[in-house]
Structure formats: structure tokens, C-alpha cells
Motif scaffolding. Structure first.
Motif, mmCIF file in Angstrom:
data_model
loop_
_atom_site.group_PDB
_atom_site.id
_atom_site.type_symbol
_atom_site.label_atom_id
_atom_site.label_comp_id
_atom_site.label_asym_id
_atom_site.label_seq_id
_atom_site.Cartn_x
_atom_site.Cartn_y
_atom_site.Cartn_z
ATOM 1 N N THR A 139 9.423 22.985 27.070
ATOM 2 C CA THR A 139 10.432 22.685 26.052
ATOM 3 C C THR A 139 9.984 21.530 25.172
ATOM 4 O O THR A 139 10.290 21.498 23.973
ATOM 5 N N GLU A 140 9.246 20.604 25.755
ATOM 6 C CA GLU A 140 8.745 19.466 24.983
ATOM 7 C C GLU A 140 7.882 19.930 23.815
ATOM 8 O O GLU A 140 7.956 19.382 22.715
ATOM 9 N N GLN A 141 7.056 20.947 24.035
ATOM 10 C CA GLN A 141 6.236 21.499 22.959
ATOM 11 C C GLN A 141 7.123 22.029 21.832
ATOM 12 O O GLN A 141 6.845 21.812 20.646
ATOM 13 N N MET A 142 8.173 22.736 22.183
ATOM 14 C CA MET A 142 9.065 23.305 21.181
ATOM 15 C C MET A 142 9.822 22.212 20.438
ATOM 16 O O MET A 142 10.003 22.281 19.218
ATOM 17 N N ILE A 143 10.260 21.202 21.178
ATOM 18 C CA ILE A 143 10.984 20.095 20.554
ATOM 19 C C ILE A 143 10.110 19.377 19.544
ATOM 20 O O ILE A 143 10.587 18.923 18.496
ATOM 21 N N ASN A 144 8.820 19.298 19.837
ATOM 22 C CA ASN A 144 7.905 18.573 18.956
ATOM 23 C C ASN A 144 7.225 19.462 17.926
ATOM 24 O O ASN A 144 6.268 19.035 17.279
ATOM 25 N N GLY A 145 7.716 20.686 17.771
ATOM 26 C CA GLY A 145 7.310 21.461 16.606
ATOM 27 C C GLY A 145 6.426 22.652 16.838
ATOM 28 O O GLY A 145 6.019 23.293 15.868
ATOM 29 N N TYR A 198 1.468 31.584 17.888
ATOM 30 C CA TYR A 198 1.935 30.226 17.606
ATOM 31 C C TYR A 198 2.853 30.226 16.390
ATOM 32 O O TYR A 198 2.627 30.957 15.423
ATOM 33 N N PHE A 199 3.873 29.395 16.456
ATOM 34 C CA PHE A 199 4.759 29.198 15.304
ATOM 35 C C PHE A 199 5.035 27.705 15.163
ATOM 36 O O PHE A 199 5.686 27.098 16.001
ATOM 37 N N ASP A 200 4.490 27.134 14.101
ATOM 38 C CA ASP A 200 4.643 25.706 13.827
ATOM 39 C C ASP A 200 5.924 25.508 13.020
ATOM 40 O O ASP A 200 6.030 25.975 11.879
ATOM 41 N N THR A 201 6.900 24.826 13.605
ATOM 42 C CA THR A 201 8.196 24.660 12.942
ATOM 43 C C THR A 201 8.255 23.449 12.027
ATOM 44 O O THR A 201 9.253 23.253 11.335
ATOM 45 N N THR A 202 7.207 22.622 12.016
ATOM 46 C CA THR A 202 7.243 21.420 11.186
ATOM 47 C C THR A 202 7.107 21.778 9.711
ATOM 48 O O THR A 202 6.524 22.797 9.344
ATOM 49 N N ARG A 203 7.628 20.911 8.871
ATOM 50 C CA ARG A 203 7.650 21.168 7.421
ATOM 51 C C ARG A 203 6.252 21.344 6.858
ATOM 52 O O ARG A 203 5.982 22.256 6.086
ATOM 53 N N ILE A 209 15.908 22.838 14.446
ATOM 54 C CA ILE A 209 16.421 24.088 15.015
ATOM 55 C C ILE A 209 15.409 24.674 16.007
ATOM 56 O O ILE A 209 15.790 25.235 17.046
ATOM 57 N N GLY A 210 14.113 24.534 15.707
ATOM 58 C CA GLY A 210 13.089 24.976 16.656
ATOM 59 C C GLY A 210 13.202 24.240 17.979
ATOM 60 O O GLY A 210 13.040 24.831 19.057
ATOM 61 N N GLY A 211 13.496 22.944 17.914
ATOM 62 C CA GLY A 211 13.690 22.167 19.135
ATOM 63 C C GLY A 211 14.931 22.594 19.891
ATOM 64 O O GLY A 211 14.933 22.672 21.134
ATOM 65 N N ILE A 212 16.001 22.901 19.164
ATOM 66 C CA ILE A 212 17.238 23.365 19.801
ATOM 67 C C ILE A 212 17.001 24.716 20.481
ATOM 68 O O ILE A 212 17.530 24.982 21.572
ATOM 69 N N PHE A 213 16.193 25.564 19.842
ATOM 70 C CA PHE A 213 15.832 26.838 20.476
ATOM 71 C C PHE A 213 15.142 26.592 21.817
ATOM 72 O O PHE A 213 15.429 27.272 22.808
ATOM 73 N N LEU A 220 9.319 3.427 7.545
ATOM 74 C CA LEU A 220 9.865 4.313 8.566
ATOM 75 C C LEU A 220 8.985 5.544 8.718
ATOM 76 O O LEU A 220 8.387 6.019 7.758
ATOM 77 N N GLY A 221 8.926 6.058 9.939
ATOM 78 C CA GLY A 221 8.207 7.290 10.184
ATOM 79 C C GLY A 221 9.061 8.481 9.800
ATOM 80 O O GLY A 221 10.178 8.320 9.273
ATOM 81 N N PRO A 222 8.575 9.703 10.034
ATOM 82 C CA PRO A 222 9.386 10.893 9.746
ATOM 83 C C PRO A 222 10.632 10.915 10.622
ATOM 84 O O PRO A 222 10.543 11.062 11.836
ATOM 85 N N MET A 223 11.783 10.748 10.001
ATOM 86 C CA MET A 223 13.013 10.558 10.763
ATOM 87 C C MET A 223 13.432 11.805 11.531
ATOM 88 O O MET A 223 14.128 11.704 12.542
ATOM 89 N N SER A 224 13.028 12.973 11.072
ATOM 90 C CA SER A 224 13.363 14.196 11.821
ATOM 91 C C SER A 224 12.789 14.121 13.224
ATOM 92 O O SER A 224 13.443 14.483 14.210
ATOM 93 N N LYS A 225 11.549 13.637 13.328
ATOM 94 C CA LYS A 225 10.896 13.528 14.635
ATOM 95 C C LYS A 225 11.425 12.332 15.414
ATOM 96 O O LYS A 225 11.590 12.405 16.630
#
Length: 753
Positions: free
Chosen positions: A215-221, A284-289, A148-152, A53-58
């Protein structure tokens, strides 16, 4: 402020005393519940089938099918229904006159109504946070900040849509017209990026004005200041326009004055937006882990070494199949591919030059070059009059080594390095290839010398026997020239001595015996500490054994055969040894290197050089066959004459020379890096990876440049299929039902009052 809050409270009460707010909330919950649970169900099925499986968060919340992506795509259906009555209801009922004559400022009216929509947007966000909680208990180590970054990002889109809807509601007394007008404006803003993309002057403006993709950029991190400021500016613009529109009912102004006021606000909006989008002013703010949307630390260290401006020049031959990557309408998307680098090189410029010229290795003669160029330029949106002719492009740059195709050159301090496109799934150069090109500009490339003159394997040979794919393949991502190496020919007939500046010298399968002069040159190169790769073939052991004797190695007579139901007997699938792990030459457990016709190697453990086996044959399947035999005949193992055992097929030979280490690789097969074997797709065959790791070993880790990132840890689903079905029942049944009951009770109570 109190008046704004009162207006907002009143607007919310009106909103929830109508069925629209409740219906939107119910549909929003159901639609997202379907998207979330269906994805989770399908991924749980893959897990049961033991697929990685890939990263399930994404997977669950972002990407092409994630829940937040679905929300972004469908949000335009909800907001116009909520905003259509904000002001048009007041206009149609006549209450707008009371509002305008009351001791309430117009901006307080507008801000109060918008605040009500902000609160409703927070209710939608609460629903999304509920799905985040469900995901947290369904997936191991869910990347909550990423979600949460994507929800923002979704919330910012809600606010922008709400401000637009509020303005459109103030233009008409008809709610349906307001809703349709809002949809029209949202459609225009979403499709704005498609306008003027073929024109340099309009491209940047229409792209910035477009709301699509932000918004797509934010949703993807990746949350950027330019996208966040864009949404804020859109909100402020349409709130200002709404205030101006309502104020126009109070004061009589000339048409010119009104037009000028609107123009000033829009120009200020565009000016501020342009400034905020400049690379130097973008945050820039990278929200990914693991900061997947940011250059790795090694890459950042590399780009910090650039003290002067960097430019990427793209040359597009309009008749080449890759011309699509350089067409004017695709340039914004093309430039976005390098945004990670522009973040750390804000002065980086991208230049595009279109031309036409004869394609190397293409023999289409049905039309003249001029006819093909005109046809291609018309079809793809190029201005034929602006194309450089073959004579003009040759004066500017020599693209013949690049086969006159589509190619980029990174330009820095008067030096250039090619950056190519590839014939694989990703097509674009990724971080390792870009880093390799950048490093070539700062440091010298690693040089690989190919011995020629005795019918050896050639880096320019594109037949099955040749090495072109892995050495000089222009469109092959793993080829050495795309990973920081230069590949040159070393003709021992012409060279006085082999250059000591080589990273490695390759002597691969000479079919003619080496003269004493050539042996002397090779021996001198080895004695002075040069790195070397020596590869032979069964039947020609006597040609290379004089070279190997100096190393204490002997290529044994015969051919190693391997029992197989599917392959020829001389096709051996070699295994990596523990020593290969120590030398960092192995790929992964159970990986195999295909050797099509291989001789075993014997070596003396002692001596000047340390020798370690890297590839061995399977002791249960292989034996050494001597004498003449025909592969067309059925060859079987004869226990009376033959003995199955494990044979060394590749040796790593090392010697300490002061602070450095001399490195030599000896193989009993020269096909391991041939065009045929590096492209073999049989399960577990890793020839191309083995070649790249071997070259990395020779270059002492300098090239290829590796950019390791931590592996995803959110790759396990914790909930069973039965649990997912319970989630479906709860999210698609119980929660919407509770919302419906709550809304129904409120509506009934209001009716009774």
C-alpha cells in the motif's frame, strides 16, 4: 445475487445497530483529522517564515507522516473490531445452523458478509475523499489523481484485512478470540518479509507473501499490477478458505482430503502470485502529476537502445563500511532501488558477490585480515565459507581502482561500467549517475586530459590544493568519473602530440615554466581546434601568458582583493555574468564562485576567437593589488592608490570550426575546483556546480546527463492559520459529533423497537 445483496444489507444493519461501527468511524475521522491538520498547520508556519515548501500533495497525504500513511499504519486496529462478529456471532448464537440448513449457498453467505465489509470500507474511503476535498481548497493545484491513487491502495488493504478477518471469525465462536487471531495473522503477514531474508531460496517467497509496503507504493504514487493482483489473490484465498471451512460442517471428509484441499488452494495462490510478480508481466501506473515514479523520457530513450540483457553485479567487501548495502537481508530493498529501470529493462538481472580483501587507504592492523573477515561475516549474516578470498576475487575482477570497497558494475555485451555509492544524503546512485554508467556502455565516455610534468594541479592529489574530489572522487556524486567522464594524465614529456580525441585538456597552475617543446604541443592542440581549460594563479602569470597570447588574452599582474569582514582579502566571491546565462554556465541568481587568490584577465575583443566574461568581481568591493604584500598584515583599500572596479576573472573563448565549435575556458584562479573549494559550504558558493556545468559545456551537453523534471506546482498553502483552526474545529469536533448523534439516534430507535 439477490441473496448476496440481502445478506449484505442485513449484515450492514446489524453492524450499524451496534456502537462498534460508529465508534470506529468517529475515531477514524478524528485520527485522520489530527494528522491532516497538524501537517497543514506546520507547513503553513514554514510558509509564513518564507521557507520553501515541498510538493504539498505528497507532504499532506504520503511520505513518512502523511495522512494516508497514518491510515495504513493504523488500519489493523479497526478492521478486526468490525469483522470479529461476522461469523463467530452466528456460531455462538446457533444461527449458523439455520443458515447452513436454509436454501442459501455457503458462498452466498460468505460473499454477502464480505460485500457488507466492502460497503463499510467505501464509507471509510468517503471520509478520506472528504479530506481530499478539504486539501483541494487548502493547497494550490493539489495533485488529486495522486491522492486518489493512494486512497485506492488503502481500500485494497481494507479489503484484504476484511477477508482475513472474515476467515478468522469463522474459526471460533468467540468474537474477542476472532479479533485477536485476526491481529495475529495481520502481524504475521506484515512481518513475513523479515523472515528468511538471509537465505536466497526463501527471500523472494517471504517477501512476496508479505503484505507490508504494498500500500505504501500506491500511496506514494506507483500502482503496479503485481501489488493489485496480490490484494485480489489475498481476498480470494481467504474467502475460499472461509467457504471450505463452512462446507466442512456439512460434509464429513477425511483429514487428509481437507489438508490436500487447503494445500491446493494455497499453492494455486502462490503460483499465480509468483507469475504476476515477474518483471515481464508487471504493469505500472504512475499516479503522480509529472510521473515522478517513472524514468524521464530521456532515460527511457536511453534504455531502449539496449538490445541485449543487462546485469548489475555488486561486489561486497565484508569488512568495508558499505558492506551493509550488500548483506543478504537487505537485498530485496537494494533491488527495489533499481525497479524503475527494471520496468523498462525487464530482463535485467542483479547478482551479488561477497569477498574479503585488504582495504586501500585503511591502516587498521589490530587484527589480521582473516580475523576481520570472519568477524564481519558473522555480524552481518554472510556465510564465510562462500566468501571469495583475495586471490579468488583478483582472478575475477580488479577492484583495486575501487579501493576494494563496495561497488557495482553494470555488465552489457561484454563491457562493464562502475556504479558507485556516495557519501551524501542519498547514498545510492540516482537517475543521472545510472544513466551516465549506462551511456558509457553504449557510447564512449568523455575524456578529460590533465597536463602533468610541471607541478600542475593533479587529479590524484587529495590535499587541499588537489583536484581529486571533483575529478576522481569515488564516493563523490558530482565527480567527473561518476558523471560519464574518464580522467587521464597527459605528460607532455612523453606524449608526441596531445590526443585530438580529448573532450577537454586541463592545464591548471603549472609552477614551472613550460619548455618551447611543451608550448608547441599545446599551441598545436589549440590550433587544430581542441577544447581546453586554462587556470593560473597570481604570481605565476608569466608561466601561462605565453599560452594565452595566442588567444588574445593576458593575465594581469597583481591579485584581486575583496573587502570582507569575515574572509581573507584575497578570497573573492565571483559573480556570474549575463553571458554565463547564454552559455548555460550559471547556476542560479546571486550564486557565487569562490576564488581563493585570483588574477584579473585582459583580452582583445577582436581576433580569431570570441571572448566573453563568465565570472566577474563585485565592482563595489574589489581592487587589484600589485607588488608584494603579506596577507597576515591588515590590508585595506587605499582610495588614493587603488581603484575599485569589476574585473573579468573567467573568460569563455570560442571559435567556429566548420559544424563544431572550439571551446576554451580561461580563469585567473586554479583553486576554484580544488578539493577545498568544491567542498566549501558557505552560503551561495557553487564551485562544484560550476565545474560540472563547465564540463557539460565542453562535452557539448553529452555529459553529465541531465534529467530535468518539471518543478512542483502544489507548493503554496491557500488557507490562513485561522482557517486551519476552523478546519480543526470542523474535522475534529463538528463532523465526529454529527456522526455520534446520527449513530446515537439509530441505536436509541432500535432499542425502543
Amino acid at each position: 445475487m439477490q441473496k448476496i445483496l440481502r445478506i449484505a444489507r442485513l449484515e450492514l444493519s446489524i453492524l450499524f445497530y451496534s456502537p462498534i461501527a460508529w465508534l470506529v468511524l468517529i475515531i477514524f475521522t478524528i485520527q485522520n483529522g489530527i494528522a491532516f491538520t497538524e501537517l497543514l498547520y506546520s507547513q503553513e508556519t514554514y510558509q509564513q517564515l518564507e521557507r520553501a515548501l515541498g510538493p504539498m500533495s505528497k507532504v499532506l497525504f504520503a511520505g513518512e507522516k502523511g495522512m494516508l500513511t497514518v491510515v495504513q499504519e493504523n488500519l489493523y486496529l479497526y478492521i478486526p473490531l468490525l469483522t470479529m462478529g461476522l461469523l463467530s456471532r452466528e456460531t455462538s448464537s446457533g444461527s449458523i445452523k439455520l443458515l447452513l440448513s436454509s436454501p442459501v449457498m455457503i458462498r452466498e453467505i460468505v460473499l454477502g458478509k464480505f460485500l457488507a465489509m466492502m460497503v463499510y470500507g467505501l464509507i471509510l474511503v468517503a471520509v478520506l475523499l472528504g479530506f481530499t476535498i478539504v486539501g483541494y481548497f487548502s493547497v494550490q493545484s493539489l495533485d488529486v489523481p495522486f491522492v486518489i491513487g493512494g486512497i485506492f491502495g488503502v481500500y485494497m488493504l481494507i479489503l484484504a484485512y476484511a477477508a482475513i478477518g472474515l476467515f478468522m471469525s469463522g474459526l471460533t465462536p468467540y468474537q474477542v478470540v476472532a479479533a485477536i487471531s485476526t491481529l495475529a495473522v495481520l502481524a504475521c503477514l506484515n512481518f513475513m518479509a523479515e523472515l528468511g531474508q538471509g537465505t536466497d531460496i526463501l527471500r523472494d517467497l517471504t517477501h512476496w507473501l508479505s503484505i507490508a509496503g504494498r500500500t505504501e507504493q500506491m500511496i506514494n504514487g506507483m500502482i503496479t499490477s503485481k501489488d493489485t493482483i496480490y490484494f485480489i489473490l489475498v481476498v480470494l484465498l481467504f474467502l475460499s478458505l472461509t467457504i471450505i471451512k463452512l462446507n466442512s460442517g456439512r460434509k464429513i471428509r477425511s483429514f487428509g482430503f481437507k489438508l490436500m484441499r487447503y494445500a491446493v488452494i494455497i499453492l494455486v495462490f502462490i503460483g499465480l502470485g509468483y507469475l504476476s510478480s515477474l518483471p515481464l508481466l508487471t504493469g505500472y501506473f504512475d499516479t503522480t502529476r509529472f510521473k515522478d515514479r517513472t524514468l524521464t523520457e530521456k532515460s527511457q530513450e536511453l534504455v531502449k537502445r539496449f538490445s541485449k540483457p543487462v546485469k548489475i553485479v555488486s561486489y561486497t567487501n565484508v569488512i568495508h563500511s558499505n558492506a551493509i548495502f550488500g548483506v543478504p537481508k537487505n537485498r530485496i530493498g537494494d533491488m527495489d532501488r533499481f525497479e524503475m529501470y527494471q520496468r523498462f529493462l525487464p530482463g535485467m538481472k542483479m547478482e551479488y558477490i561477497a569477498y574479503y580483501d585488504t582495504l586501500i587507504h585503511y591502516n587498521d592492523t589490530t587484527k589480521t585480515l582473516l580475523e576481520k573477515a570472519k568477524q564481519a561475516s558473522d555480524a552481518q549474516g554472510f556465510d564465510f565459507n562462500e566468501l571469495l578470498t583475495p586471490q579468488q576475487i583478483k582472478k575475477k575482477v580488479n577492484l583495486i581502482p575501487e579501493e576494494n570497497g563496495f561497488v557495482r558494475f553494470i555488465v552489457y555485451d561484454g563491457k562493464t561500467a562502475p556504479l558507485r555509492m556516495f557519501s551524501d544524503l542519498f547514498t545510492y546512485p540516482l537517475e543521472p549517475e545510472i544513466n551516465a554508467a549506462l551511456k558509457r556502455l553504449l557510447d564512449q565516455p568523455a575524456v578529460v586530459g590533465m597536463v602533468t610534468g610541471n607541478d600542475e594541479r593533479s587529479a590524484d592529489n587529495s590535499t587541499e590544493r588537489g583536484y581529486k574530489a571533483i575529478t576522481k572522487g569515488l564516493d563523490v556524486r558530482a565527480s567527473l568519473i561518476n558523471q560519464g567522464f574518464n580522467v587521464i594524465d597527459i605528460d607532455l614529456n612523453k606524449s608526441d602530440q596531445i590526443p585530438d580525441s580529448l573532450t577537454v585538456l586541463i592545464l591548471a597552475d603549472p609552477t614551472v615554466e613550460l619548455s618551447p617543446m611543451k608550448l608547441q604541443k599545446i599551441n598545436h592542440y589549440l590550433e587544430t581546434g581542441g577544447n581546453m581549460l586554462i587556470a593560473g594563479e597570481p604570481g605565476r602569470q608569466h608561466i601561462l601568458n605565453p599560452v594565452l597570447a595566442k588567444l588574445g588574452i593576458n593575465m594581469i599582474a597583481g591579485t584581486v582583493l575583496e573587502e570582507s569582514d569575515n574572509n581573507e582579502p584575497d578570497f573573492v566571491q565571483a559573480l556570474f555574468t549575463k553571458q554565463a546565462d547564454e552559455y548555460k554556465l550559471s547556476v542560479y541568481d546571486d550564486a557565487k564562485v569562490s576564488l581563493s587568490g585570483v588574477a584579473s584577465l585582459a583580452y582583445e575583443p577582436s581576433g580569431l576567437y570570441k571572448k566573453q566574461p563568465i565570472l566577474i568581481s563585485n565592482e563595489n568591493l574589489t581592487w587589484n593589488k600589485t607588488g608584494n604584500f603579506n596577507l597576515k598584515d591588515k590590508i585595506v583599500f587605499d582610495a588614493a592608490k587603488d581603484q575599485k572596479k569589476s574585473y573579468p576573472l573567467a573568460l569563455a573563448v570560442t571559435r567556429a570550426l566548420g559544424k563544431r565549435q572550439q571551446r576554451i575556458m580561461v580563469l585567473g584562479d586554479a583553486d576554484f575546483m580544488s578539493n577545498q573549494e568544491v567542498s566549501r559550504s558557505s552560503p551561495g558558493i557553487v564551485n562544484a556546480n560550476f565545474v560540472i556545468k563547465t564540463m557539460k559545456w565542453f562535452s557539448n551537453g553529452v555529459y553529465p546527463i541531465s534529467n530535468p523534471r518539471p518543478k512542483a506546482i502544489d507548493t503554496v498553502i491557500l488557507i490562513s492559520r485561522a482557517g486551519i483552526n476552523m478546519q480543526k474545529m470542523f474535522l475534529l469536533g463538528i463532523v465526529p459529533l454529527l456522526i455520534a448523534v446520527w449513530g446515537g439516534v439509530l441505536l436509541i430507535r432500535r432499542k425502543r423497537k
